[in-house]
Design a protein around this motif. Sequence first.
Motif, PDB file in Angstrom:
ATOM      1  N   SER A  46       0.896  -1.250   0.005  1.00 38.04           N
ATOM      2  CA  SER A  46      -0.072   0.101  -0.063  1.00 38.04           C
ATOM      3  C   SER A  46       0.955   1.400  -0.066  1.00 38.04           C
ATOM      4  O   SER A  46       0.632   2.229  -0.612  1.00 38.04           O
ATOM      5  CB  SER A  46      -0.925   0.083   1.036  1.00 38.04           C
ATOM      6  N   ILE A  47       2.189   1.269   0.703  1.00 41.68           N
ATOM      7  CA  ILE A  47       2.913   2.270   0.663  1.00 41.68           C
ATOM      8  C   ILE A  47       3.445   2.762  -0.801  1.00 41.68           C
ATOM      9  O   ILE A  47       3.559   4.045  -0.910  1.00 41.68           O
ATOM     10  CB  ILE A  47       4.143   2.160   1.667  1.00 41.68           C
ATOM     11  N   VAL A  48       3.747   1.859  -1.638  1.00 42.36           N
ATOM     12  CA  VAL A  48       3.936   1.927  -2.912  1.00 42.36           C
ATOM     13  C   VAL A  48       3.015   2.752  -3.757  1.00 42.36           C
ATOM     14  O   VAL A  48       3.138   3.835  -4.305  1.00 42.36           O
ATOM     15  CB  VAL A  48       4.132   0.732  -3.653  1.00 42.36           C
ATOM     16  N   LEU A  49       1.684   2.259  -3.442  1.00 45.97           N
ATOM     17  CA  LEU A  49       0.740   3.076  -4.126  1.00 45.97           C
ATOM     18  C   LEU A  49       0.442   4.474  -3.632  1.00 45.97           C
ATOM     19  O   LEU A  49       0.143   5.369  -4.583  1.00 45.97           O
ATOM     20  CB  LEU A  49      -0.814   2.378  -4.081  1.00 45.97           C
ATOM     21  N   TYR A  50       0.581   4.548  -2.400  1.00 43.23           N
ATOM     22  CA  TYR A  50       0.310   5.810  -1.707  1.00 43.23           C
ATOM     23  C   TYR A  50       1.362   6.921  -2.112  1.00 43.23           C
ATOM     24  O   TYR A  50       1.088   8.008  -2.506  1.00 43.23           O
ATOM     25  CB  TYR A  50       0.515   5.776  -0.288  1.00 43.23           C
ATOM     26  N   SER A  51       2.709   6.384  -2.535  1.00 46.80           N
ATOM     27  CA  SER A  51       3.717   7.106  -2.986  1.00 46.80           C
ATOM     28  C   SER A  51       3.421   7.840  -4.429  1.00 46.80           C
ATOM     29  O   SER A  51       4.059   8.626  -4.804  1.00 46.80           O
ATOM     30  CB  SER A  51       4.924   6.510  -2.907  1.00 46.80           C
ATOM     31  N   THR A  52       2.998   6.898  -5.157  1.00 48.00           N
ATOM     32  CA  THR A  52       2.556   7.362  -6.464  1.00 48.00           C
ATOM     33  C   THR A  52       1.385   8.095  -6.771  1.00 48.00           C
ATOM     34  O   THR A  52       0.929   8.636  -7.805  1.00 48.00           O
ATOM     35  CB  THR A  52       2.432   6.245  -7.527  1.00 48.00           C
ATOM     36  N   THR A  53       0.513   8.574  -5.697  1.00 52.16           N
ATOM     37  CA  THR A  53      -0.702   9.317  -5.854  1.00 52.16           C
ATOM     38  C   THR A  53      -0.304  10.592  -6.286  1.00 52.16           C
ATOM     39  O   THR A  53      -1.018  11.195  -7.299  1.00 52.16           O
ATOM     40  CB  THR A  53      -1.527   9.401  -4.480  1.00 52.16           C
ATOM     41  N   LEU A  54       0.758  11.224  -5.829  1.00 51.41           N
ATOM     42  CA  LEU A  54       1.184  12.725  -6.508  1.00 51.41           C
ATOM     43  C   LEU A  54       1.429  12.521  -8.110  1.00 51.41           C
ATOM     44  O   LEU A  54       1.091  13.472  -8.649  1.00 51.41           O
ATOM     45  CB  LEU A  54       2.326  13.028  -5.877  1.00 51.41           C
ATOM     46  N   ILE A  55       1.685  11.434  -8.599  1.00 49.59           N
ATOM     47  CA  ILE A  55       2.119  11.387  -9.978  1.00 49.59           C
ATOM     48  C   ILE A  55       0.667  11.419 -10.742  1.00 49.59           C
ATOM     49  O   ILE A  55       0.853  11.884 -11.805  1.00 49.59           O
ATOM     50  CB  ILE A  55       2.751  10.031 -10.312  1.00 49.59           C
ATOM     51  N   MET A  56      -0.333  11.005 -10.128  1.00 46.19           N
ATOM     52  CA  MET A  56      -1.520  11.313 -10.699  1.00 46.19           C
ATOM     53  C   MET A  56      -1.927  12.640 -11.056  1.00 46.19           C
ATOM     54  O   MET A  56      -2.611  12.823 -12.134  1.00 46.19           O
ATOM     55  CB  MET A  56      -2.815  10.825  -9.880  1.00 46.19           C
ATOM     56  N   LEU A  57      -1.569  13.427 -10.416  1.00 42.26           N
ATOM     57  CA  LEU A  57      -1.812  14.945 -10.595  1.00 42.26           C
ATOM     58  C   LEU A  57      -1.328  15.498 -11.719  1.00 42.26           C
ATOM     59  O   LEU A  57      -1.674  16.208 -12.446  1.00 42.26           O
ATOM     60  CB  LEU A  57      -1.268  15.974  -9.542  1.00 42.26           C
ATOM     61  N   PHE A  58      -0.167  14.842 -12.636  1.00 34.88           N
ATOM     62  CA  PHE A  58       0.522  15.202 -13.515  1.00 34.88           C
ATOM     63  C   PHE A  58       0.203  14.482 -14.644  1.00 34.88           C
ATOM     64  O   PHE A  58       0.110  14.850 -15.788  1.00 34.88           O
ATOM     65  CB  PHE A  58       1.924  15.225 -13.252  1.00 34.88           C
ATOM     66  N   VAL A  59      -0.048  13.172 -14.613  1.00 34.01           N
ATOM     67  CA  VAL A  59      -0.247  11.963 -15.668  1.00 34.01           C
ATOM     68  C   VAL A  59      -1.755  12.016 -16.109  1.00 34.01           C
ATOM     69  O   VAL A  59      -1.817  12.313 -17.234  1.00 34.01           O
ATOM     70  CB  VAL A  59       0.308  10.750 -15.377  1.00 34.01           C
ATOM     71  N   LEU A  60      -2.866  12.116 -15.248  1.00 32.32           N
ATOM     72  CA  LEU A  60      -3.993  11.684 -15.510  1.00 32.32           C
ATOM     73  C   LEU A  60      -4.713  13.107 -16.421  1.00 32.32           C
ATOM     74  O   LEU A  60      -5.214  12.849 -17.188  1.00 32.32           O
ATOM     75  CB  LEU A  60      -4.937  11.510 -14.252  1.00 32.32           C
ATOM     76  N   PRO A  61      -4.383  14.409 -16.076  1.00 31.62           N
ATOM     77  CA  PRO A  61      -4.792  15.460 -16.657  1.00 31.62           C
ATOM     78  C   PRO A  61      -4.217  15.238 -18.264  1.00 31.62           C
ATOM     79  O   PRO A  61      -5.088  15.716 -19.182  1.00 31.62           O
ATOM     80  CB  PRO A  61      -4.293  16.587 -16.080  1.00 31.62           C
ATOM     81  N   ALA A  62      -3.136  14.756 -18.379  1.00 32.33           N
ATOM     82  CA  ALA A  62      -2.826  14.631 -19.879  1.00 32.33           C
ATOM     83  C   ALA A  62      -3.506  13.468 -20.635  1.00 32.33           C
ATOM     84  O   ALA A  62      -3.402  13.571 -21.717  1.00 32.33           O
ATOM     85  CB  ALA A  62      -1.296  14.123 -19.854  1.00 32.33           C
ATOM     86  N   LEU A  63      -4.146  12.674 -19.881  1.00 36.60           N
ATOM     87  CA  LEU A  63      -4.857  11.611 -20.618  1.00 36.60           C
ATOM     88  C   LEU A  63      -6.101  12.222 -20.778  1.00 36.60           C
ATOM     89  O   LEU A  63      -6.786  11.759 -21.771  1.00 36.60           O
ATOM     90  CB  LEU A  63      -4.933  10.474 -19.347  1.00 36.60           C
ATOM     91  N   SER A  64      -7.070  12.905 -19.917  1.00 36.26           N
ATOM     92  CA  SER A  64      -8.050  13.559 -20.077  1.00 36.26           C
ATOM     93  C   SER A  64      -8.267  14.739 -20.914  1.00 36.26           C
ATOM     94  O   SER A  64      -9.387  15.120 -21.468  1.00 36.26           O
ATOM     95  CB  SER A  64      -8.856  13.778 -18.703  1.00 36.26           C
ATOM     96  N   MET A  65      -7.136  15.508 -21.103  1.00 36.02           N
ATOM     97  CA  MET A  65      -7.358  16.757 -21.676  1.00 36.02           C
ATOM     98  C   MET A  65      -7.697  16.675 -23.036  1.00 36.02           C
ATOM     99  O   MET A  65      -8.421  17.812 -23.576  1.00 36.02           O
ATOM    100  CB  MET A  65      -5.788  17.425 -21.435  1.00 36.02           C
ATOM    101  N   ARG A  66      -7.516  15.738 -23.815  1.00 32.67           N
ATOM    102  CA  ARG A  66      -7.916  15.741 -25.275  1.00 32.67           C
ATOM    103  C   ARG A  66      -9.323  15.198 -25.448  1.00 32.67           C
ATOM    104  O   ARG A  66      -9.765  15.231 -26.678  1.00 32.67           O
ATOM    105  CB  ARG A  66      -6.858  14.995 -25.936  1.00 32.67           C
ATOM    106  N   SER A  67     -10.070  14.838 -24.628  1.00 33.11           N
ATOM    107  CA  SER A  67     -11.091  13.825 -24.644  1.00 33.11           C
ATOM    108  C   SER A  67     -12.235  14.556 -25.690  1.00 33.11           C
ATOM    109  O   SER A  67     -12.727  14.152 -26.466  1.00 33.11           O
ATOM    110  CB  SER A  67     -11.658  13.486 -23.324  1.00 33.11           C
ATOM    111  N   PHE A  68     -12.664  15.827 -24.838  1.00 34.96           N
ATOM    112  CA  PHE A  68     -13.508  16.701 -25.732  1.00 34.96           C
ATOM    113  C   PHE A  68     -12.998  18.061 -26.305  1.00 34.96           C
ATOM    114  O   PHE A  68     -13.313  18.460 -27.211  1.00 34.96           O
ATOM    115  CB  PHE A  68     -14.628  17.091 -24.652  1.00 34.96           C
TER     116      PHE A  68
END
Length: 287
Positions: A46-68
């Motif tokens: 669980s510590i591994v997943l918790y450490s990577t939550t900050l990466i979501m802030l940078f990666v997931l907007p790049a995934l969703s920005m082009r959708s519409f």
Amino acid sequence: MNAIFKRETRAYFTGMTGYVVIGVMLAFIGLYYAANCLVYGTPDFSIVLYSTTLIMLFVLPALSMRSFADERRNKTDQLLLTSPVTIPQIVLGKFFAQLAVFAVPVLVACVMPLILTAFGTVLLAGAYATMLAYFLLGAACIAVGTFISVLTENQIIAYLASFGLLLIAYMMEDIQTLFTTGNTLALIIFSIALAVIAALIGLACKSLTIGCGVFCGGAVLLIVLFQLRPAWLLTGLNSVLDALALFGPFRNFVSGMFSVSAIVYYLSVTALFLFLTGQALERRRWN
């Protein structure tokens, strides 16, 4: 919906977006996995997943920005809106395509706790419960980004706005700690939140007058409430900050507690922002 899902999924892997998102997520998950679990011998995945939550802030907007936003920029949104596909099918098709890309690194991560069992005892139930919450947290973040994307035709603006909202949600518990000690500070936070809401409404309605009207009306209400019932303001601030702390419920899973309310919360946030996306899209269909 299947056609839209296949088209969007193919688009992510025709370009570099899908590969970059998967590669970055796997790189950081693997880095923290090697450092925490393999080098230091920590059995808690669980510590591994918790450490990577900050990466979501940078990666997931790049995934969703082009959708519409990309549809509006290329002038293909009207073709999509006039096709024999319902609004919910359009929204869900695009959302599930993004979710499929995000699911790839999560599925790869599912193998990592099994590897740890070769070196000692690992609580697999806790690891996979945390992974479920991690996936639902990512789904909620993607839903937020999808809603932002439908409001603009500029992918850069969609990325920055999504990143900003997710960053605020990530820091919300710290903000709550800092700003629940005084009514004046509570008023400041509410004013900032009101300004953001008014800006989003004005952007959605394409009307500066409506946005300014929402802000002025809300500001008058806040001032009156601040003068008459300051305790209500502080109580309301705590409730609002609790609801906006998107990353807060995930910490329960990291602490080893399975929380049904957290699962319901993430599903509710995802459903809410997908519903708002559909409403914004419906409004554009008839304008």
